[in-house]
Design a protein around this motif. Structure first.
Motif, PDB file in Angstrom:
ATOM      1  N   VAL A 247      32.664  44.441  29.801  1.00 15.36           N
ATOM      2  CA  VAL A 247      33.283  44.637  31.117  1.00 15.36           C
ATOM      3  C   VAL A 247      32.367  45.469  32.006  1.00 15.36           C
ATOM      4  CG1 VAL A 247      35.257  45.635  32.323  1.00 15.36           C
ATOM      5  CG2 VAL A 247      35.607  44.389  30.194  1.00 15.36           C
ATOM      6  N   THR A 248      31.803  46.529  31.442  1.00 16.94           N
ATOM      7  CA  THR A 248      30.888  47.381  32.210  1.00 16.94           C
ATOM      8  C   THR A 248      29.691  46.579  32.700  1.00 16.94           C
ATOM      9  OG1 THR A 248      31.536  49.265  30.866  1.00 16.94           O
ATOM     10  CG2 THR A 248      29.489  49.478  32.110  1.00 16.94           C
ATOM     11  N   TYR A 249      29.087  45.815  31.799  1.00 20.01           N
ATOM     12  CA  TYR A 249      27.921  45.009  32.157  1.00 20.01           C
ATOM     13  C   TYR A 249      28.267  43.978  33.225  1.00 20.01           C
ATOM     14  CZ  TYR A 249      23.905  41.883  31.550  1.00 20.01           C
ATOM     15  OH  TYR A 249      22.808  41.095  31.761  1.00 20.01           O
ATOM     16  N   SER A 250      29.411  43.333  33.080  1.00 21.09           N
ATOM     17  CA  SER A 250      29.832  42.322  34.058  1.00 21.09           C
ATOM     18  C   SER A 250      30.082  42.944  35.428  1.00 21.09           C
ATOM     19  CB  SER A 250      31.092  41.608  33.576  1.00 21.09           C
ATOM     20  OG  SER A 250      30.834  40.925  32.374  1.00 21.09           O
ATOM     21  N   LEU A 251      30.720  44.099  35.444  1.00 21.32           N
ATOM     22  CA  LEU A 251      30.978  44.769  36.722  1.00 21.32           C
ATOM     23  C   LEU A 251      29.680  45.227  37.388  1.00 21.32           C
ATOM     24  CD1 LEU A 251      34.187  46.836  35.919  1.00 21.32           C
ATOM     25  CD2 LEU A 251      33.995  44.789  37.340  1.00 21.32           C
ATOM     26  N   LEU A 252      28.733  45.707  36.600  1.00 26.59           N
ATOM     27  CA  LEU A 252      27.438  46.091  37.156  1.00 26.59           C
ATOM     28  C   LEU A 252      26.717  44.890  37.766  1.00 26.59           C
ATOM     29  CD1 LEU A 252      26.137  48.591  34.451  1.00 26.59           C
ATOM     30  CD2 LEU A 252      26.714  49.117  36.825  1.00 26.59           C
ATOM     31  N   ARG A 253      26.764  43.772  37.079  1.00 24.83           N
ATOM     32  CA  ARG A 253      26.120  42.563  37.602  1.00 24.83           C
ATOM     33  C   ARG A 253      26.814  42.070  38.866  1.00 24.83           C
ATOM     34  NH1 ARG A 253      24.870  38.021  33.521  1.00 24.83           N
ATOM     35  NH2 ARG A 253      23.656  37.363  35.305  1.00 24.83           N
TER      36      ARG A 253
ATOM     37  N   ALA B  72      28.467  43.940  41.004  1.00 27.37           N
ATOM     38  CA  ALA B  72      28.113  44.880  42.063  1.00 27.37           C
ATOM     39  C   ALA B  72      26.697  44.612  42.578  1.00 27.37           C
ATOM     40  CB  ALA B  72      28.224  46.309  41.548  1.00 27.37           C
ATOM     41  N   LEU B  73      25.789  44.280  41.677  1.00 27.13           N
ATOM     42  CA  LEU B  73      24.422  43.963  42.085  1.00 27.13           C
ATOM     43  C   LEU B  73      24.389  42.693  42.928  1.00 27.13           C
ATOM     44  CD1 LEU B  73      21.512  44.925  41.859  1.00 27.13           C
ATOM     45  CD2 LEU B  73      21.294  43.548  39.808  1.00 27.13           C
ATOM     46  N   PHE B  74      25.190  41.717  42.563  1.00 24.77           N
ATOM     47  CA  PHE B  74      25.289  40.498  43.369  1.00 24.77           C
ATOM     48  C   PHE B  74      25.830  40.820  44.762  1.00 24.77           C
ATOM     49  CE2 PHE B  74      28.056  37.069  44.954  1.00 24.77           C
ATOM     50  CZ  PHE B  74      27.093  36.111  45.215  1.00 24.77           C
ATOM     51  N   GLY B  75      26.878  41.631  44.814  1.00 26.90           N
ATOM     52  CA  GLY B  75      27.440  42.020  46.108  1.00 26.90           C
ATOM     53  C   GLY B  75      26.435  42.767  46.966  1.00 26.90           C
ATOM     54  N   ALA B  76      25.657  43.644  46.339  1.00 23.61           N
ATOM     55  CA  ALA B  76      24.635  44.391  47.086  1.00 23.61           C
ATOM     56  C   ALA B  76      23.545  43.454  47.606  1.00 23.61           C
ATOM     57  CB  ALA B  76      24.033  45.471  46.198  1.00 23.61           C
ATOM     58  N   ALA B  77      23.122  42.513  46.765  1.00 25.65           N
ATOM     59  CA  ALA B  77      22.087  41.562  47.190  1.00 25.65           C
ATOM     60  C   ALA B  77      22.610  40.675  48.318  1.00 25.65           C
ATOM     61  CB  ALA B  77      21.631  40.711  46.007  1.00 25.65           C
TER      62      ALA B  77
ATOM     63  N   ALA C 230      20.086  38.768  42.001  1.00 30.51           N
ATOM     64  CA  ALA C 230      20.913  39.640  41.157  1.00 30.51           C
ATOM     65  C   ALA C 230      20.667  39.360  39.678  1.00 30.51           C
ATOM     66  CB  ALA C 230      22.389  39.456  41.492  1.00 30.51           C
ATOM     67  N   PHE C 231      20.494  38.096  39.323  1.00 30.76           N
ATOM     68  CA  PHE C 231      20.212  37.749  37.926  1.00 30.76           C
ATOM     69  C   PHE C 231      18.899  38.377  37.485  1.00 30.76           C
ATOM     70  CE2 PHE C 231      17.907  34.980  34.988  1.00 30.76           C
ATOM     71  CZ  PHE C 231      18.726  35.089  33.875  1.00 30.76           C
ATOM     72  N   GLY C 232      17.874  38.204  38.279  1.00 27.46           N
ATOM     73  CA  GLY C 232      16.571  38.760  37.925  1.00 27.46           C
ATOM     74  C   GLY C 232      16.589  40.272  37.819  1.00 27.46           C
ATOM     75  N   LEU C 233      17.187  40.922  38.789  1.00 28.22           N
ATOM     76  CA  LEU C 233      17.258  42.384  38.758  1.00 28.22           C
ATOM     77  C   LEU C 233      18.119  42.900  37.607  1.00 28.22           C
ATOM     78  CD1 LEU C 233      17.503  43.325  42.541  1.00 28.22           C
ATOM     79  CD2 LEU C 233      15.631  43.811  40.966  1.00 28.22           C
ATOM     80  N   SER C 234      19.215  42.221  37.334  1.00 25.62           N
ATOM     81  CA  SER C 234      20.080  42.684  36.248  1.00 25.62           C
ATOM     82  C   SER C 234      19.381  42.528  34.906  1.00 25.62           C
ATOM     83  CB  SER C 234      21.409  41.936  36.242  1.00 25.62           C
ATOM     84  OG  SER C 234      21.230  40.595  35.855  1.00 25.62           O
ATOM     85  N   TYR C 235      18.558  41.510  34.763  1.00 27.07           N
ATOM     86  CA  TYR C 235      17.818  41.324  33.517  1.00 27.07           C
ATOM     87  C   TYR C 235      16.846  42.481  33.300  1.00 27.07           C
ATOM     88  CZ  TYR C 235      15.304  39.088  29.750  1.00 27.07           C
ATOM     89  OH  TYR C 235      14.740  38.814  28.532  1.00 27.07           O
ATOM     90  N   VAL C 236      16.216  42.929  34.368  1.00 26.02           N
ATOM     91  CA  VAL C 236      15.235  44.004  34.269  1.00 26.02           C
ATOM     92  C   VAL C 236      15.909  45.377  34.218  1.00 26.02           C
ATOM     93  CG1 VAL C 236      13.336  45.139  35.489  1.00 26.02           C
ATOM     94  CG2 VAL C 236      13.459  42.646  35.427  1.00 26.02           C
TER      95      VAL C 236
END
Length: 97
Positions: free
Chosen positions: A4-10, A12-17, A39-45
């Protein structure tokens, strides 16, 4: 739950992008797609530790499920062994009768 934490972070990153792209003036139907790729690329890194924790949690959960199915298999093997013994006893009784 790490998943859940990981999904919410991703998310949020999508929303920011997406917000950043819209803020700089990007328009059109491709903007959400570009935001998703970014967001996918940044979340992977960036979220490697969270991704590993989520993967470990899911593997542990799958292992517990597998453990239950091993128990079910053991019960089936015990039942088959008992059925074989019962059949052997019936066969022996039929021969003596």
């Amino acid at each position: 739950m790490p998943v859940v934490t990981y999904s919410l972070l991703r998310l949020a990153l999508f929303g920011a992008a997406l917000g950043l792209l819209l803020l700089v003036g990007a328009r059109g139907w491709l903007v959400p797609l570009v935001a998703a790729v970014v967001a996918f690329g940044l979340s992977y890194v960036v979220f490697g530790r969270q991704r590993d924790a989520a993967g470990a949690w899911m593997a542990e959960r799958a292992g517990r499920r597998e453990g239950r199915s091993r128990l079910a298999r053991a019960v089936e093997e015990d039942e088959a062994a008992e059925d074989a013994v019962a059949e052997r006893l019936r066969t022996d009784q039929d021969r003596t009768a």
